[in-house]
Design a protein around this motif. Sequence first.
Motif, PDB file in Angstrom:
ATOM      1  N   LEU A 162       4.575   2.324   3.767  1.00  0.00           N
ATOM      2  CA  LEU A 162       3.276   2.527   4.412  1.00  0.00           C
ATOM      3  C   LEU A 162       2.153   1.953   3.570  1.00  0.00           C
ATOM      4  O   LEU A 162       1.215   1.325   4.060  1.00  0.00           O
ATOM      5  CB  LEU A 162       3.019   4.015   4.651  1.00  0.00           C
ATOM      6  N   LEU A 163       2.294   2.203   2.256  1.00  0.00           N
ATOM      7  CA  LEU A 163       1.223   1.744   1.372  1.00  0.00           C
ATOM      8  C   LEU A 163       1.191   0.235   1.244  1.00  0.00           C
ATOM      9  O   LEU A 163       0.137  -0.370   1.218  1.00  0.00           O
ATOM     10  CB  LEU A 163       1.398   2.365  -0.021  1.00  0.00           C
ATOM     11  N   SER A 164       2.332  -0.344   1.160  1.00  0.00           N
ATOM     12  CA  SER A 164       2.370  -1.794   0.965  1.00  0.00           C
ATOM     13  C   SER A 164       2.116  -2.555   2.255  1.00  0.00           C
ATOM     14  O   SER A 164       1.800  -3.739   2.216  1.00  0.00           O
ATOM     15  CB  SER A 164       3.687  -2.214   0.341  1.00  0.00           C
ATOM     16  N   SER A 165       2.224  -1.849   3.343  1.00  0.00           N
ATOM     17  CA  SER A 165       1.874  -2.532   4.587  1.00  0.00           C
ATOM     18  C   SER A 165       0.366  -2.470   4.762  1.00  0.00           C
ATOM     19  O   SER A 165      -0.318  -1.687   4.109  1.00  0.00           O
ATOM     20  CB  SER A 165       2.573  -1.860   5.756  1.00  0.00           C
ATOM     21  N   ASP A 166      -0.130  -3.236   5.665  1.00  0.00           N
ATOM     22  CA  ASP A 166      -1.586  -3.277   5.821  1.00  0.00           C
ATOM     23  C   ASP A 166      -2.083  -2.344   6.903  1.00  0.00           C
ATOM     24  O   ASP A 166      -3.223  -2.436   7.322  1.00  0.00           O
ATOM     25  CB  ASP A 166      -2.040  -4.715   6.118  1.00  0.00           C
ATOM     26  N   MET A 167      -1.241  -1.451   7.310  1.00  0.00           N
ATOM     27  CA  MET A 167      -1.661  -0.564   8.393  1.00  0.00           C
ATOM     28  C   MET A 167      -2.679   0.445   7.890  1.00  0.00           C
ATOM     29  O   MET A 167      -2.584   0.918   6.753  1.00  0.00           O
ATOM     30  CB  MET A 167      -0.452   0.196   8.927  1.00  0.00           C
TER      31      MET A 167
END
Lengths: 675, 133
Positions: free
Chosen positions: A596-601
């Motif tokens: 979640l953190l590494s994604s840009d959401m």
Amino acid sequence: MAEEDEELDLYNEMTFGIEQDCTEEDTSKPPMPPEMSPELAKAVAEETEAGEDLGPEAAEELEEPQEEGAMEMEQLGSELEEELGTEDQEEDQEPCEEPNDLGDPAVMRAVQSKPTLESQDSAVLDSRIGACWADFGKEDVDKAIVQVLERPPPSTSVALDFLGSPVQRGYRGSPRLKRPDIRLVPPKSFPQRFLRQQSPLVPRSPCSPRPFAPPRRPPLLFTSNQTTGYASPTRFQPMPPNISRPPRPLAMHFGPMSPSLDPALFFSPSASGQLNLSVPSHLTQLHPQHQRILTQRQQQSISSKKLWSPKVDPYAGLMTSKEKDWVIKVEMIQLQSENTDDDYYYQTYYHRLEHKQAEEELLGGRNKQEPPKLVTPFIQKVETYNSVVRIAGSLGQVAVSTCYSPRRAIDAVHHALVEEATGSHRLRALHKIEKLFLQLLEVEEMQRKMSLAAEEQEQKSQDAERIYQALKIRACSSEEEAEDEFLQLLCVQKGKKLTARLLPHLSPEQAEKILLTITHHLPFLMKKDVLDESLPLLYSPLNKVVGRMTFSKLIEVLQEMSRPLPESPELPVTMALKNQFGISLLYSLLSHGERLLSSDMPLEPRSGDFEMWTDTVFLVARELSQVPKASLVEPLFLPSNLLSLFCRYLDKQTVVHLEAKMECSPLPSEAAMLC
Amino acid sequence: MNYMPGTASLIQDIDKKHLVLLRDGRTLIGYLRSIDQFANLVLHQTVERIHVGKKYGDIPRGIFVVRGENVVLLGEIDLEKESDTPLQQVSIEEILEEQRVEQQAKQESEKLKVQALKERGLCVPRADTLDEY
């Protein structure tokens, strides 16, 4: 042809050559008959089964015709000329000075034996009852006209011997086996054996193929109306004129003949395949032409022996086609079902068939063949009967008896209060699991029917909801775990299975609630699972649930794991590291967070979420490094982004240390740079 | 099988010679005369075949009615290939004797085994207390 003529000449010579002697001696030997008669009587008497009383009778009777002269004796002699081939012969021949002479030119040689069946009844062609055993011992064997044995060899098992085992001769018991010389026979000499049985039948009916019990040799069969020119059929055991009465030990069935039987067989005189045709016997000689005919027949039978046995099985058809149809019908009913998806064998069979046909189609390029589908006839299943018949206005129940329930007791109506009655928690839990499982199966069944209409979907979710409600999940309750019903269910392996299978059907909130509960009570569950080791069942569905969670929710769950326990110094995290399910779940959670953190959401975190997150990561890292490697359990699945996660927050040294501990695959160089 | 694809039925096996293995270990050979929906069998001219090592002996038994649940398996016997066996047929007495000897040897070895285990403090439950299936 010359050969033939020769034989004929020989025959005639023997026949008429003797005549000379006969005529001479005839006149000079009137006293002979009287001498003979006692001997004859003796011989005859011996040979009948119940001969005692007949002896004197016979002697008496024989004396009568004496006055009438030799002619009758000659007749007797000619009657008796049939060969015997047994022990008695020697006895018989002694007293006769001229054994071959009975004064009849037609007689080649007279042998004193008892009257054969053939002589008594012209309908009999072959009364060869069990004659074959004796034949083995002796070379002299007659071809067509058969002997009737006085005493059957003990192993008179005339059951059709398809099995061809000589041991079977000893059907009656082991003592029989000790006489190997009596053992029968060319293994597949079917017709002969058949005829053995047949012989008693022949005078009665030509079409009785089924002696089901292996008969002992039947007593001599002479009907009272058999006239022989011979004074007394009465000296033998006369059978009553009632022909249909079977001889005692022989259980005859004069029922319908098997259609596969060939009546012509019964009359074939070529009974024994092993007959030695060329040996001149001291028994009656056949006329050469007759002999030839018989030889031919025999050869035919021998050559067609192979074909014969399978064709003619007199016991075939015991199960009539009507009965077969009935069985097939029952089987069809059993096969009938609305839902073939549950039928593993059905599915496998058709898959394989389709594959095969597809292959063939590819190879052969033939037209697509439709695999034949099983078509069960529409057979109305029997309506389930009401076991309890209540007639309106009556008191009590009426006992209804049907062919399905010949005696039906009054039904005890089962009221659904049984569960509460049982005191034990565990029993209740088990009971509940079973009930819910059935409901779950229904839900899954609905799910499986892919084309779900809107109402059906709703129905399905309603059912799933019902199950969920029944589970009575109280997440994060601080109550006694023993009191929590859901947890009790989870302690049972089947309960875990139930939950695992239910999770996909629940709404996300409901699923998350379950996850929360499990995580909250993780130490308890892990402790209870030591024996079963079935928690991993839950991993897969929970993993999916985790994958869908929001960041906040994730934090909430992780909080549960970091919460210090009242009774134990250990943190749940630490305990989880030592349990396969626990460590897998933990990794799964961390991995998801990292993702979640590494994604840009956009994460939409609540306040304090990130701090919580970092705290958790540090905590896990610390515990991981502190826990000895030996206690660390290998997870079910090791996510690949964990190291990256650690890299983000920790120094390189620690990461390397953790890497070794976790036995991760080493980081790609880029990530390593970041640390 | 032809009229009911994907199913198995004994209808086609009627009147053929079969070898039937029962749950109690007996081997019966006979002609299958009749069946029913439970696969109860009627065997005709049945022979009980006892095998010991490379030898076998046949005991003729007559007609058998076998309850279907007691059958482990059964199969048709090819009459032509039937005699084509490396096994040697012996008389009933001999095979029973051989069987007795074999049973005795087995019991002896079993006894020794139990004894050895007992000495080591292990206890193996006796076969008759276990579910034999």
